[in-house]
Every structure is written in C-alpha cells, then in structure tokens.
Design a protein around this motif. Sequence first.
Motif: not given
Lengths: 336, 282
Positions: A111, B40, B43, A114-115, B51, B47, A107-108
């Motif tokens: 991200e 979450t 989520w 935010r997670l 990617h 994500l 992930l970035t």
Amino acid sequence: MTIAADAPVRGPDRDDGPAIETHGLVKHFGTTRAVDGVDLLIPRGGVHGFLGPNGAGKTTTIRVLATLIRPDAGTARVFGHDVVHEADAVRARVSLTGQFASLDEDLTGDENLRLLARLLGYPRAEGRARAEQVLDAFGLTEAAGKQVKKYSGGMRRRIDIAASIVVRPDLIFLDEPTTGLDPRSRNQVWEVVRALVRGGTTVLLTTQYLDEADQLADRISVIDTGTVVAEGSPGELKASVGTGSLHVRVRRPEQRAAARDLLQRVLGVEVHEQGDPAGLVATVADAGPVARALTALEDAQIGLAQYALGQPSLDEVFLALTGHATGTAPAQEDQA
Amino acid sequence: MTAVQTPATGTWVPDTAAVHEALVAGARPKPQGPLAASATFGWRTLLRIKHVPEQLFDVTAFPVMMTLIFTLLFGGALAGTVDAYIQFFLPGILVQSILMITMYTGVALNTDIEKGVFDRIRSLPVWRPSALVGALLGDVLRFTLASAVIITLGMLLGFRPDGGALGVLAAVGLLLVFAFALGWIWTFLALRLRTPNAVMGWSMLVITPLTFGSNIFVDPSTMPGWLQAFVDVNPVSHLVTAVRGLMHGEAAGGDVLMVFAWAALLVAVLGPLTMRRYGNRD
C-alpha cells in the motif's frame, strides 16, 4: 562514472549542474548553528559520503538539500535548481530514506508503494504493477501484504530504499542505511547501493561507520560542528593526514625497550609501546627511514616477529581532523 | 529475475540485477495534480481506517454516549419530556459530536510528523496542501459515518425530523462543509505543537467553549447577557440553528449563509497560515 553522459533526457526542463552545490549554507535553531557555512560541490554519479558524529550537522544539511527546511543564509542547488526557489524541480529529482523520511507503518508495504506510485503519477494499474516490480526486486513479495511496522530491521531498510526508487531518483539521500544491521544485512544494503549507482543515481550517504564510507564512497566530506572540515577520496583523506603507521613486534619481549630506543634514534620520532608486551608503534612521515630502522634492528640482533607499514585508518584520520573520535557520539539511536 | 528469500531467517540474497532493472525501468510520469493528489491522500486515510479500525470507536462510541446521557438524563428536566427535548437536542448533539471528532485530524497529522511520514510526504513533488486537504476529505467519511450513527440512534429515541430525508441530508452536508473548514484549526495547531497530546489538549481548549457556549444544549435566553452575546456571534450557534432548521423543515437561509461565510473565512485565514508553517517546519 559516466552517468551524466548517458542519462536520458527527461522532459523539457533538462537540468544542468552538479548533483549538489552549496555556498556558505547556514541554518540555526535558536542560538545553535546546526549548519555553519557549509560549502559542497558534489558531482553527478557515484557515492558521496557524509561522515561525522551525531549532531555534526549532516542531517540538517540534507534536510535543506531536500527542501524540507529553508536555509537561513547561503545558497544550495541540486542539479542546478535552487532548493528554495525551484523546490518542486528539486523534489522531482530526489528521494529520502531512513530517519529523513519514513513510511506509514500502519499500512502494508504494498500500500505504501502504491500510494507513492499514484502520487508520483502512475495510473492505478501501472502503479500496482510498479509496486509489485520494486517489491520483487527487493525480495519483499511475501511481505508485501504485511504492515510495515511488522517488518524486521533488514526488511525495513529494504522497503525504505524500495520506496525511494518507485520513480527513479537522480539523487538519493541514504541515512545511515546500515546502522543496527548485522554484517550480512549490511553487505546486502551495500550491494543495493552499488546497484543504484550503476543505474545512474547519485547517492549521498550519511554514516558514522568509517569502513562503510571507505567501502562505498568515492568521495567523503567530513562534517563536524556544522562545517566541512575535510573533503576528498578516502585515499586522499588518509594521505592528507600526511603520515603512515609503523607497527613492529619483537620476537623476544625483553628486547622491546632496546628496540624502542633504537627506533626512536633512527626514525627521529616518538615510538609508543602497545598493550601487547612485544608491540611498538610509531607515526612516520615517509617510508625512507623505516627501511634503515629495520636494518638497524637486524644489526643489533633484535629479531622481529612482525612489522607492518600502513596508511592510517579513517578512524585515525577522523581523530586527526576533528580532535575527537567518531565514537564520541555513538550510534545508539536505534530506529528499528 | 527474482530475489531469493527465506522469510523464516530473513536471509535475502540481493539480486542486484533485479534492483538495477527495477531502478532503470522506473518511468518518471508527471506527478498527480492538486485534485488527484488530494484524492490519493484521502485514500490513505481510508486505508488507515482499514488497518486501525479502533479509530472508528472514538468516532461512534463517544457521540452515542453523549446522546444517551443528555437525552435520557437531562432531557425531561430541560424540556419537560424526553421526546420534546430530543427534537430540539438531536441536531445540536450531532453538531457537537462531529466537531469534537474533527480534532483527530490534527492529532493524526502530528503523529505523522513525529513518525517521519510527514517529511516523506513533504519531499514529494505534489501540490503541498494536498496532503492536508486529502486527510480532511478522508475524515469526512468518518464524520458521515458518525452522523449516520447519531441520527439512527436519535430516531430510535423518538427523533422525527419534519424536513424529511432531504432536509436531514442537507443538514449533514452543511455540517460536513463546516467540519472540513474547522479542520484547518487543528492542522494549524498540529504544525505548531510538539506532541499529539499537546494537540489534543489545545484542541479541547478551543472546542469546549465553542460547543458549550452555543445553543446546542439549551435556549440561550436564560443565559447572562455577556454569554448571550458570545453565543450570538459563535459560528457554532449559526451552524446549529441552520442544521435544526434544515432537519425540521423551517427556514434557515440566513444561518446557512452565515455558516458558509464562516467556513470560507476559516479556510481563507488558516489555510495559508497552515501552509506557511507546513512549508518550513523544522
């Protein structure tokens, strides 16, 4: 540090007690006692160093303190909360970095943050704003949209620390935060650590670098083979070895043998010749005889190019305490 | 206050004032509750699909291949005609494909452990099962996608469900419930075993007899008696019968109930076992 005094009251379960308190902590894996009776009392505020070679038990101790594994014997409390029975209260107050806890590399950076912000209770919009703020503070705004696995070593350490302060921790475990970094990045991380301390966070730092402990830590626990072999401020640790080192360079190398005999007689200790053909070094208990010895050299017409009396380095302290040098288990686990 | 950065050289001058400000500005809200935290983590799984889209390839390519091989290669031999076989076979291959790809949940969890993400997650003050529940929920999306691909392919090959769209949706829904429950086997294995490869290997060992020792491919009446006995108690057989029944509009109430019972049993037994392991993994 007067951190505890001005720390705001958070929530109904205001907690007391030192940052860390353990009694007789034991954890074994199979027949190996990774942690073998660790007693710690670490006050709030400041930086506490855990110094020791790989496999000394530093990481296992921290994994117990962070509620990741349960101790086999003994107790551990973090801000007064038992790590086994009040694990959630502990988890709400501590953050892990480095090898202790990693980010999702696919992930970035944004991200990931935010997670964490979402899980830790920020509503969606506030979580996004918080991630932005933290990334900005660590100079990662431009890298925010990049996958973490594409970050450089220095950026990686920064995002690690950034992720750990999404919610302000009372205690942060920094795992060898500068291993493998160039001197400039190292200084950057040190600056960040100092900023964390100013913000009221207690920092527990593991390191294999003595100068890092010397630079940052208010107090140091020297850990070896699962136990705390010494504890104190860097100065106290050096003093506890009870000696200073006298370094002497004679002006004319051919006089070194004579100088050595004279010094041995006056100081009453063994004097060693160094690799430098004009150098001599002696370990002395106190400074008194040193002045007499220097005068005796002058009387004997042995000119000195240089002399220095100093505290032993932490390296020497470590060697004296554990019987082996810190370099025995070199820092070659590169996670970059 | 912004930190100065020159990305080209990686030089960054720490603005300690900004760091300090960011630190003290950090509120401490109440962490998410179990449901919100699970969502979450779900989520996060989405994500990851964004990617690493390659993971969808496994999910779609393998089922497509299996469907084509069995229908076109063996269909005629097994049921007289390809068209007759696919009416029988498609619900079965749908079940098998989805159950096979549930294994990736375990592999993904083991990778998390290996990389240290797992420890970060475990050190958070949220309901502990939420990470696993969320991952399994996120995977339900992958299962849905794979189901859509297989059913579409089946329709192209001549599959005509008598139960209509509603029957197909109900069948897929039931399958997803069971897949979620089965996922706990893989999360449990992921916490017991050391490497993702080991997880994959053990998962194959579990899933192969479960899917092949069922009524997915052929009617079990031609099998030896002991095998029929296994097929009869195999939860996958009940699932396949229920999915067939729902898709073709035939009564399958008993089997549907059995599937729910098995799903509940799996979660009730493996959920706590997994979480015990999760809480104290070395």
